[in-house]
Design an enzyme around this catalytic site. Sequence first.
Site, PDB file in Angstrom:
ATOM      1  N   ASN A   1       4.224   0.770   2.028  1.00  7.29           N
ATOM      2  CA  ASN A   1       4.178  -0.363   2.964  1.00  7.29           C
ATOM      3  C   ASN A   1       4.259  -1.663   2.189  1.00  7.29           C
ATOM      4  O   ASN A   1       3.449  -1.904   1.287  1.00  7.29           O
ATOM      5  CB  ASN A   1       2.869  -0.331   3.752  1.00  7.29           C
ATOM      6  CG  ASN A   1       2.785   0.890   4.644  1.00  7.29           C
ATOM      7  OD1 ASN A   1       3.479   0.999   5.646  1.00  7.29           O
ATOM      8  ND2 ASN A   1       1.945   1.846   4.272  1.00  7.29           N
TER       9      ASN A   1
ATOM     10  N   GLU B   1       4.768   7.106   2.274  1.00 10.83           N
ATOM     11  CA  GLU B   1       5.599   5.903   2.437  1.00 10.83           C
ATOM     12  C   GLU B   1       5.002   4.778   1.614  1.00 10.83           C
ATOM     13  O   GLU B   1       3.856   4.861   1.147  1.00 10.83           O
ATOM     14  CB  GLU B   1       5.665   5.482   3.915  1.00 10.83           C
ATOM     15  CG  GLU B   1       4.312   5.068   4.462  1.00 10.83           C
ATOM     16  CD  GLU B   1       4.383   4.071   5.608  1.00 10.83           C
ATOM     17  OE1 GLU B   1       5.440   3.505   5.880  1.00 10.83           O
ATOM     18  OE2 GLU B   1       3.320   3.842   6.229  1.00 10.83           O
TER      19      GLU B   1
ATOM     20  N   SER C   1      -2.494  -2.771   5.816  1.00  6.94           N
ATOM     21  CA  SER C   1      -3.769  -3.094   6.455  1.00  6.94           C
ATOM     22  C   SER C   1      -4.957  -2.434   5.773  1.00  6.94           C
ATOM     23  O   SER C   1      -4.815  -1.548   4.937  1.00  6.94           O
ATOM     24  CB  SER C   1      -3.724  -2.704   7.929  1.00  6.94           C
ATOM     25  OG  SER C   1      -3.488  -1.328   8.034  1.00  6.94           O
TER      26      SER C   1
ATOM     27  N   LYS D   1      11.905  10.657  11.010  1.00  9.28           N
ATOM     28  CA  LYS D   1      11.330   9.305  11.042  1.00  9.28           C
ATOM     29  C   LYS D   1      12.360   8.239  11.403  1.00  9.28           C
ATOM     30  O   LYS D   1      13.376   8.107  10.708  1.00  9.28           O
ATOM     31  CB  LYS D   1      10.759   8.942   9.666  1.00  9.28           C
ATOM     32  CG  LYS D   1       9.604   9.797   9.219  1.00  9.28           C
ATOM     33  CD  LYS D   1       8.986   9.221   7.948  1.00  9.28           C
ATOM     34  CE  LYS D   1       7.747   9.997   7.568  1.00  9.28           C
ATOM     35  NZ  LYS D   1       7.045   9.362   6.439  1.00  9.28           N
TER      36      LYS D   1
ATOM     37  N   GLU E   1       7.400   0.953  11.688  1.00  7.15           N
ATOM     38  CA  GLU E   1       6.102   0.861  11.034  1.00  7.15           C
ATOM     39  C   GLU E   1       4.995   0.881  12.072  1.00  7.15           C
ATOM     40  O   GLU E   1       5.245   0.622  13.247  1.00  7.15           O
ATOM     41  CB  GLU E   1       5.994  -0.474  10.268  1.00  7.15           C
ATOM     42  CG  GLU E   1       6.919  -0.600   9.092  1.00  7.15           C
ATOM     43  CD  GLU E   1       6.640   0.436   8.025  1.00  7.15           C
ATOM     44  OE1 GLU E   1       5.467   0.794   7.842  1.00  7.15           O
ATOM     45  OE2 GLU E   1       7.600   0.915   7.418  1.00  7.15           O
ATOM     46  N   GLY E   2       3.800   1.178  11.604  1.00  4.08           N
ATOM     47  CA  GLY E   2       2.633   0.978  12.460  1.00  4.08           C
ATOM     48  C   GLY E   2       2.113   2.229  13.132  1.00  4.08           C
ATOM     49  O   GLY E   2       1.166   2.171  13.908  1.00  4.08           O
TER      50      GLY E   2
ATOM     51  N   LYS F   1      11.924   2.889   5.576  1.00  9.16           N
ATOM     52  CA  LYS F   1      12.014   4.321   5.273  1.00  9.16           C
ATOM     53  C   LYS F   1      13.411   4.699   4.785  1.00  9.16           C
ATOM     54  O   LYS F   1      13.570   5.609   3.980  1.00  9.16           O
ATOM     55  CB  LYS F   1      11.571   5.126   6.491  1.00  9.16           C
ATOM     56  CG  LYS F   1      10.094   4.846   6.725  1.00  9.16           C
ATOM     57  CD  LYS F   1       9.453   5.445   7.881  1.00  9.16           C
ATOM     58  CE  LYS F   1       7.962   5.165   7.843  1.00  9.16           C
ATOM     59  NZ  LYS F   1       7.580   3.775   8.154  1.00  9.16           N
TER      60      LYS F   1
ATOM     61  N   ARG G   1      -7.679   7.507   4.592  1.00  2.19           N
ATOM     62  CA  ARG G   1      -7.729   7.669   6.045  1.00  2.19           C
ATOM     63  C   ARG G   1      -7.766   9.162   6.343  1.00  2.19           C
ATOM     64  O   ARG G   1      -7.035   9.936   5.726  1.00  2.19           O
ATOM     65  CB  ARG G   1      -6.509   7.017   6.704  1.00  2.19           C
ATOM     66  CG  ARG G   1      -6.582   5.493   6.696  1.00  2.19           C
ATOM     67  CD  ARG G   1      -5.305   4.881   7.197  1.00  2.19           C
ATOM     68  NE  ARG G   1      -4.191   5.312   6.387  1.00  2.19           N
ATOM     69  CZ  ARG G   1      -2.924   5.202   6.752  1.00  2.19           C
ATOM     70  NH1 ARG G   1      -2.616   4.669   7.921  1.00  2.19           N
ATOM     71  NH2 ARG G   1      -1.948   5.603   5.963  1.00  2.19           N
TER      72      ARG G   1
ATOM     73  N   ARG H   1       0.865  -1.190   0.000  1.00  2.00           N
ATOM     74  CA  ARG H   1       0.000   0.000   0.000  1.00  2.00           C
ATOM     75  C   ARG H   1       0.891   1.226   0.000  1.00  2.00           C
ATOM     76  O   ARG H   1       1.684   1.423   0.914  1.00  2.00           O
ATOM     77  CB  ARG H   1      -0.924   0.038   1.211  1.00  2.00           C
ATOM     78  CG  ARG H   1      -2.137   0.979   0.984  1.00  2.00           C
ATOM     79  CD  ARG H   1      -2.958   1.221   2.243  1.00  2.00           C
ATOM     80  NE  ARG H   1      -2.170   1.959   3.201  1.00  2.00           N
ATOM     81  CZ  ARG H   1      -2.111   1.685   4.509  1.00  2.00           C
ATOM     82  NH1 ARG H   1      -2.796   0.697   5.022  1.00  2.00           N
ATOM     83  NH2 ARG H   1      -1.351   2.408   5.298  1.00  2.00           N
TER      84      ARG H   1
HETATM   85  P1  ADP Z   1       4.148   4.413   9.569  1.00  2.00           P
HETATM   86  O1  ADP Z   1       4.916   3.369   8.834  1.00  2.00           O
HETATM   87  O2  ADP Z   1       4.355   4.354  11.032  1.00  2.00           O
HETATM   88  O3  ADP Z   1       2.717   4.449   9.151  1.00  2.00           O
HETATM   89  P2  ADP Z   1       4.383   6.947   8.153  1.00  2.00           P
HETATM   90  O4  ADP Z   1       5.561   7.381   7.379  1.00  2.00           O
HETATM   91  O5  ADP Z   1       3.208   6.546   7.349  1.00  2.00           O
HETATM   92  O6  ADP Z   1       4.837   5.792   9.149  1.00  2.00           O
HETATM   93  O7  ADP Z   1       3.982   8.109   9.136  1.00  2.00           O
HETATM   94  C1  ADP Z   1       2.866   8.014   9.997  1.00  2.00           C
HETATM   95  C2  ADP Z   1       1.920   9.178   9.772  1.00  2.00           C
HETATM   96  O8  ADP Z   1       2.609  10.410   9.961  1.00  2.00           O
HETATM   97  C3  ADP Z   1       1.335   9.255   8.365  1.00  2.00           C
HETATM   98  O9  ADP Z   1       0.184   8.453   8.261  1.00  2.00           O
HETATM   99  C4  ADP Z   1       1.044  10.735   8.226  1.00  2.00           C
HETATM  100  O10 ADP Z   1      -0.203  11.054   8.822  1.00  2.00           O
HETATM  101  C5  ADP Z   1       2.155  11.380   9.039  1.00  2.00           C
HETATM  102  N1  ADP Z   1       3.268  11.761   8.155  1.00  2.00           N
HETATM  103  C6  ADP Z   1       4.288  10.965   7.768  1.00  2.00           C
HETATM  104  N2  ADP Z   1       5.128  11.603   6.943  1.00  2.00           N
HETATM  105  C7  ADP Z   1       4.640  12.845   6.802  1.00  2.00           C
HETATM  106  C8  ADP Z   1       5.063  14.014   6.078  1.00  2.00           C
HETATM  107  N3  ADP Z   1       6.168  13.997   5.339  1.00  2.00           N
HETATM  108  N4  ADP Z   1       4.305  15.131   6.174  1.00  2.00           N
HETATM  109  C9  ADP Z   1       3.191  15.151   6.921  1.00  2.00           C
HETATM  110  N5  ADP Z   1       2.741  14.098   7.626  1.00  2.00           N
HETATM  111  C10 ADP Z   1       3.448  12.953   7.578  1.00  2.00           C
HETATM  112 MG    MG Z   2       4.163   2.104   7.280  1.00  2.71          MG
HETATM  113 MG    MG Z   3       1.997   4.928   7.308  1.00  4.25          MG
END
Ligand code: ADP
Ligand code: MG
Ligand code: MG
Length: 507
Positions: free
Chosen positions: A179, A177, A184, A396, A400-401, A342, A483, A161
């Site tokens: 996944n 990102e 999920s 970051k 994950e998660g 990442k 979401r 995803r």
């Molecule tokens: P995870 O693998 O934990 O889901 P993400 O990279 O998706 O990690 O980050 C979690 C959440 O943080 C995302 O769903 C988003 O809402 C927010 N986020 C992540 N990266 C960014 C970004 N570059 N700008 C704004 N919000 C972000």
């Molecule tokens: Mg993720």
């Molecule tokens: Mg995410």
Amino acid sequence: MSAKAPLGVAPAEEGAGTPGQQAVLGQMVEDAAVWCAVHGLVVGDRANQRSGTVPGVGLVHAPFSLLPARFPASFFNQACELAPIFNELVDRVSLDGEFLQAALSRQVLNSIHWILLVNSGLSFSNFRTKQVDEFTSRLLEIHDKMMSINKKEDIRLGLHRSDYMLDSETNSLLQIELNTIASSFPGLGSLVSELHRTLLKQYGKVLGLDPKRIPQNWAATQFAEALGRAWAEYNNDSAVVLMVVQPEERNMYDQYCLVNHLKESYGVATIRKTLAQVEAQGQVLTDGTLVVDGRTVAVVYFRAGYAPTDYPSEAEWRARLLMEQSSAVKCPSIAYHLVGTKKIQQELAKPNVLERFLDNKDDIAKLRKSFAGLWSLDNEEIVRSAIQKPNLFVLKPQREGGGNNIYGQDLQDTLIKLQKEQGEALAAYILMQRIFPKASLTPLVRGGDCFEDLTISELGIYGAYLRNRDKVILNNQSGYLMRTKVSSSNEGGVAAGFAVLDSVLLT
Ligand code: ADP
Ligand code: MG
Ligand code: MG
């Protein structure tokens, strides 16, 4: 989630609609909650202790947005078009074990060790110095073992995803990102699209919203199809799909959606086991066959194993290694898993790296257009900028998660602290350009209550990829998940309690 104004309290001019529309929304909340219960758009209720382990006990509707999120059709199509290209990219990168090891080992090696290592041709894990990221390092170790025995995966299955946000500053679609493990909500996500279509069929006229503008969403059936076809490629009629799950899983109905489709459409049985159970009940026969609890496993589908907490003891790591060593199709293989980190996302965004893996220039340009700014922390200039303007960045770790990222003041403090330590700890993180989606007022429903709040949305596009040696059997965009979260929250996970499930209204 901070729920503020209960529905009906928010003044109409803020976007909540006319009093007539308000009354309609009230009725819709009730209809929607009933629809969720009747169609299985449910999760385990935290209030009930057994809801994470015993199916059918302590169910509550999944948190959802009452109305689909508006999203420009051009950006939606752009995101869909990227899915097969990312699928292909993941596959190509997964075959370059040295690239994965090099990029991720740099987190745990300094450059001098690195040169020694490359020149010596010795096993990577032998040279690891102080480990700044124990979890990634353990995954790398398994990958390294597979490289050293020259393990090949002929049948490769990816259920990914790719998540995006629309950046209002640049008016562009930017990837958050990708996944590659435990992606999920293919099950509940498809259901939310159905829910919204049903609601708009009844109430769309009053609200001025056309249900036909909600794109079809077959994520659950398409993921089940990919699992079913991978099972068929394995070619053993008595074999099962093994779904690796967490001991407690409140999102089990999302998983059962796939289990049911697999059974009904492909006649394939699924067994659910935790990593600890796989360790206790599993073995690999001399011919490579994975047998768990007396059943031959054709496909291992991981819905756990992506977080350090999934490995509370050595037993879980032994289980992961055992499965990796087997001939079962792994979704994902250790290599696919690592491609979704990442750190690799950041490496792929560097100049001329995509070109190593893909030939088609148009495809490369399309992917690159979706990349936000991504930097490793050995870039001192960026670290300085991030300390000066922390709100323009996200820090970051390799996790994950949801719930792991660092923002704002915390980001500034963390960077200053890491800089002072001057150690390898910096390598455990990446920096990303912060994306700013436009916020809008949205009615959100959680636990039967509806609240209106300022929200932003994140679009996830599912992709399914299956190949057997040279034959690409599937390479598809496979539905979507929106979401939506209150704009004041930094994180986005639904399961983590930050966001609600949503669908798309194309504009
Ligand atoms: P995870 O693998 O934990 O889901 P993400 O990279 O998706 O990690 O980050 C979690 C959440 O943080 C995302 O769903 C988003 O809402 C927010 N986020 C992540 N990266 C960014 C970004 N570059 N700008 C704004 N919000 C972000
Ligand atoms: Mg993720
Ligand atoms: Mg995410």
